[in-house]
Motif scaffolding. Structure first.
Motif, short mmCIF file in Angstrom:
data_model
loop_
_atom_site.label_atom_id
_atom_site.label_comp_id
_atom_site.label_asym_id
_atom_site.label_seq_id
_atom_site.Cartn_x
_atom_site.Cartn_y
_atom_site.Cartn_z
N UNK A 1 0.81 -1.22 0.00
CA UNK A 1 0.00 0.00 0.00
C UNK A 1 0.84 1.27 0.00
N UNK A 2 2.14 1.13 0.25
CA UNK A 2 3.01 2.31 0.37
C UNK A 2 3.44 2.83 -0.99
N UNK A 3 3.67 4.13 -1.10
CA UNK A 3 4.21 4.69 -2.35
C UNK A 3 5.60 4.13 -2.64
N UNK A 4 5.93 4.06 -3.90
CA UNK A 4 7.24 3.54 -4.30
C UNK A 4 8.38 4.31 -3.67
N UNK A 5 8.22 5.61 -3.52
CA UNK A 5 9.29 6.45 -2.99
C UNK A 5 9.70 6.12 -1.57
N UNK A 6 8.85 5.45 -0.80
CA UNK A 6 9.22 5.04 0.55
C UNK A 6 9.96 3.72 0.56
N UNK A 7 9.96 3.03 -0.57
CA UNK A 7 10.67 1.75 -0.67
C UNK A 7 11.94 1.89 -1.49
N UNK A 8 11.83 2.55 -2.64
CA UNK A 8 12.99 2.85 -3.48
C UNK A 8 13.16 4.36 -3.48
N UNK A 9 14.00 4.85 -2.58
CA UNK A 9 14.19 6.30 -2.41
C UNK A 9 15.35 6.73 -3.29
N UNK A 10 15.01 7.49 -4.35
CA UNK A 10 15.98 7.78 -5.40
C UNK A 10 16.47 6.43 -5.95
N UNK A 11 17.73 6.03 -5.64
CA UNK A 11 18.20 4.74 -6.10
C UNK A 11 18.62 3.85 -4.93
N UNK A 12 18.04 4.11 -3.78
CA UNK A 12 18.31 3.28 -2.60
C UNK A 12 17.11 2.39 -2.32
N UNK A 13 17.29 1.08 -2.51
CA UNK A 13 16.21 0.15 -2.24
C UNK A 13 16.09 -0.18 -0.77
N UNK A 14 14.95 -0.72 -0.39
CA UNK A 14 14.67 -1.10 1.01
C UNK A 14 14.89 0.08 1.96
N UNK A 15 14.46 1.24 1.49
CA UNK A 15 14.74 2.49 2.22
C UNK A 15 14.16 2.45 3.63
N UNK A 16 12.90 2.04 3.75
CA UNK A 16 12.27 1.98 5.08
C UNK A 16 13.03 1.05 6.01
N UNK A 17 13.36 -0.12 5.52
CA UNK A 17 14.03 -1.11 6.35
C UNK A 17 15.40 -0.61 6.79
N UNK A 18 16.12 0.07 5.91
CA UNK A 18 17.43 0.60 6.28
C UNK A 18 17.31 1.60 7.42
N UNK A 19 16.29 2.44 7.36
CA UNK A 19 16.11 3.43 8.42
C UNK A 19 15.74 2.76 9.75
N UNK A 20 14.85 1.77 9.66
CA UNK A 20 14.41 1.08 10.88
C UNK A 20 15.55 0.29 11.50
N UNK A 21 16.29 -0.43 10.67
CA UNK A 21 17.34 -1.32 11.18
C UNK A 21 18.58 -0.58 11.64
N UNK A 22 18.67 0.72 11.39
CA UNK A 22 19.86 1.48 11.81
C UNK A 22 20.05 1.43 13.32
N UNK A 23 19.00 1.23 14.07
CA UNK A 23 19.11 1.14 15.54
C UNK A 23 19.50 -0.25 16.01
N UNK A 24 19.48 -1.25 15.12
CA UNK A 24 19.74 -2.62 15.54
C UNK A 24 21.07 -3.16 15.05
#
Length: 649
Positions: A530-553
């Motif tokens: 349901x999410x817009x493509x830009x939240x998953x592929x940000x410019x040319x960075x894939x898995x953008x949401x997951x990268x942000x979330x996992x930065x704390x782990x």
């Protein structure tokens, strides 16, 4: 996890029922070492072997409802069975066990097939409703668990694996040429077809009912994406991060806490499996989670140092499975000819070895499968984004030439797919539609190459055949999608469902190891879609949401790492350890016995590869895997093997 088989048994003697059930079940004995059972239920025989996780003392299958009207065989696990159990009790149903198997059968008696919308888990099951004489075959939305069926003279037969189904005395045994053509393009036999004409697979997210001699298919779920590409058409970044993390944590927790048995994690050292391991370890503080990774002798394929770094950071109990050419060749020679049906993904070989080693420590493991498809992590999606932008200013022929030029200039290596190879492969399919491009760029054989590798007789049967029919079906009624979204749905259709998940199921279940994929939790998938493509592929960075979330782990280096992928050094193997098998299996005499492949064309592929003129390993591997299976199809005994279990009562 389990294996099962069954068939309509009208007109059969009790001895024939017993013998047929034993021999069919023996073919899937590896899926369930904890015991087996058989049941004759008013015209249908059901047989089951178990690998138990939930209420092993009371969930024995085949399972019969309290009313006696419905019998069930089930492979998988329903993660929300506690919630569904509460609903059943509220409706006045008196439950006798704590098993998810009972929940399925009683929920069906209460709601019929409408209950499929309520299930959260991985499953393939068959139930027989004696009230109407209906047999229902159902498969989970993502297709994590396999289910085959065919018509037989007195009704239908079904099984968890094709090998089991083919042991039914009335099962067909003629190769399906249309499905073979699809296999040569997609690397797998794609649902609803199978390698054998007349045998079908239940589509993911569908159920098939057999009643009064008629088969009817109903689709209860299919992947859908929100139209558009911009990040403005949906939640904000912070909101999406919070919700995605909440759903991801819940998905991991469902799989970890739904059983008292110890689970591990298959850890590659990449972002996806590392994120799964991080949350799994957080759920078991003070109890190191077992993690398992492949350590390849060939450094171009080895990520074990990255996996070890993650394991140390998280404090897991880490195991490295060292894999060399002889180990991979051993899997081919000992097992591949007897595999369920051909699968031309070479990563099945190391997957099999890692799962075999993991089974010595755990009965189940989590994987990172699905993140790349859900969150646009493959390099192909980055290339697709670039193509989408560049085609606005450059004609396709000019862009095609540019992609090839860049591929030649960028550094190349022989290991996992680098950017140069991705560009080169995509250039081959640049003029195709986005939903075809991924497959045309990476196919062992493109549709246009098939007539050249098949005999004229076999090729003639493929006139008008469309390998992309299932892709088109799933894209129907989904207007307004971007090129990246069209590619994403196409990749999900076959590469995820028919290649990745087939490999995962087969690699694990050959060792009776249950593999669970949190990224493919249905609630998480639906939110991600349901999410817009830009939240998953940000410019040319894939898995953008997951990268942000996992930065704390995870360590920053893991969060930023580019995906390498899990592959096997097939080009070197075919020139080395597998050379004798290749030359024997694809010899002129062997190919003539099969009558499907042009001997001259195959000989040229072999000579070019072994002579170092060009790398034809993808084509040769697909042909080798199929030919090994095809030879075993005719050589394999149908009713003489000793059953893996004592005689079923």
């Amino acid at each position: 996890m389990c294996g099962f088989a069954g068939f309509s048994d009208a007109g059969m003697t009790r001895e024939d029922m017993r013998t047929t059930a034993e021999h069919m079940l023996a073919a899937v004995a590896h899926r369930g070492p904890d015991g087996a059972g058989r049941l004759h239920h008013r015209g249908v025989t059901l047989a089951h072997c178990a690998l138990t996780f939930t209420d092993p003392d009371h969930g024995t299958q085949p399972f019969v409802s309290a009313s006696g009207a419905t019998a069930l065989v089930f492979n998988g696990e329903i993660y929300n069975h506690a919630e569904l159990r509460a609903e059943l009790r509220a409706a006045g149903v008196a439950l006798r066990t704590g098993s998810d198997t009972e929940v399925l059968v009683e929920l069906y008696e209460l709601r019929g097939t409408r209950m499929l919308d309520r299930l959260r888990g991985m499953f393939a099951f068959v139930l027989h409703d004696a009230r109407t004489g209906t047999t229902v075959l159902a498969r989970d939305p993502m297709g994590k668990k396999p289910l085959y069926y065919t018509r037989v003279p007195n009704g239908i037969a079904f099984a968890s694996e094709l090998t089991a189904l083919l042991r039914h005395p009335a099962a067909p045994r003629v190769p399906d040429l249309g499905a073979l053509a699809d296999y040569l393009v997609f690397q797998a036999f794609c649902a609803p077809a199978s390698a054998v004409r007349g045998v079908s697979k239940v589509r993911p997210g569908s159920c098939v009912t057999h009643e009064r001699g008629e088969l009817r298919e109903t689709e209860f779920w299919r992947p859908r994406l929100a139209p558009g590409t911009g990040a403005r058409r949906g939640p904000g970044l912070r909101e999406a991060e919070q919700r995605f993390e909440e759903l991801f944590r819940a998905a991991v927790a469902r799989r970890v806490t739904s059983t008292d048995r110890r689970l591990g994690v298959l850890l590659s050292g990449g972002l996806d499996s590392s994120a799964v391991a991080a949350v799994a370890q957080q759920l078991r503080p003070g109890q190191p989670v077992p993690t398992f990774s492949a350590g390849f002798v060939d450094p171009d394929f080895d990520e074990s140092d990255h996996a070890l770094a993650v394991a140390r950071h998280l404090g897991t109990e880490h195991h490295v499975v060292r894999i060399g050419g002889p180990d991979l060749a051993g899997v081919v020679e000992s097992e591949l000819a007897y595999a369920d049906e051909p699968l031309a993904d070479p990563s099945l070989l190391p997957m099999r070895l890692v799962c075999r080693a993991a089974r010595a420590h755990v009965r189940g493991a989590l994987t990172g499968d699905g993140a790349d498809e859900l969150l646009l992590g493959y390099r192909y999606f980055q290339a697709e984004r670039a193509i989408e932008l560049l085609l606005r200013v450059l004609p396709a022929p000019r862009l095609e030439a540019l992609a090839r030029q860049l591929a030649r200039r960028l550094p190349a290596r022989s290991g996992n797919l680098p950017v140069a190879a991705a560009l080169g492969l995509l250039a081959k399919g640049l003029r195709a539609s986005p939903e075809h491009r991924f497959y045309l760029s990476a196919a062992p054989f493109t549709p246009g190459e098939l007539p050249g590798v098949l005999t004229p007789e076999a090729g003639a049967e493929l006139a008008g055949h469309d390998p992309f029919a299932e892709v088109s079906r799933l894209l129907r009624d989904q207007p307004g999608l971007s090129q990246v979204q069209l590619s994403q749905l196409a990749v999900t259709t076959h590469f995820l469902r028919d290649v990745i998940l087939t490999k995962t199921d087969r690699g694990g279940m050959r060792s009776a190891l249950e593999l669970r994929s949190p990224f493919l939790d249905l609630d998480l998938v639906e939110y991600g879609n349901s999410l817009p493509t830009g939240l998953k592929l940000h410019r040319f960075t894939g898995k953008y949401l997951l990268r942000r979330i996992a930065a704390d782990w995870l360590p920053p280096a893991v969060v930023r790492r580019t995906k390498l992928g899990f592959r096997a050094p097939m080009a070197a193997l075919l020139r080395g350890e597998l050379r004798p098998l290749l030359l024997d299996t694809l010899s002129t005499a062997s190919l003539r016995r099969g009558g499907l492949f042009d001997t001259g064309a195959v000989r040229l592929l072999i000579d070019d590869h072994l002579g170092g003129r060009r790398d034809t390993s993808r084509k040769l591997w697909a042909l080798l895997v199929y030919q090994l299976w095809a030879e075993s199809l005719t050589a394999r005994p149908r009713a003489s093997e000793t059953p893996a279990y004592p005689a079923l009562s």
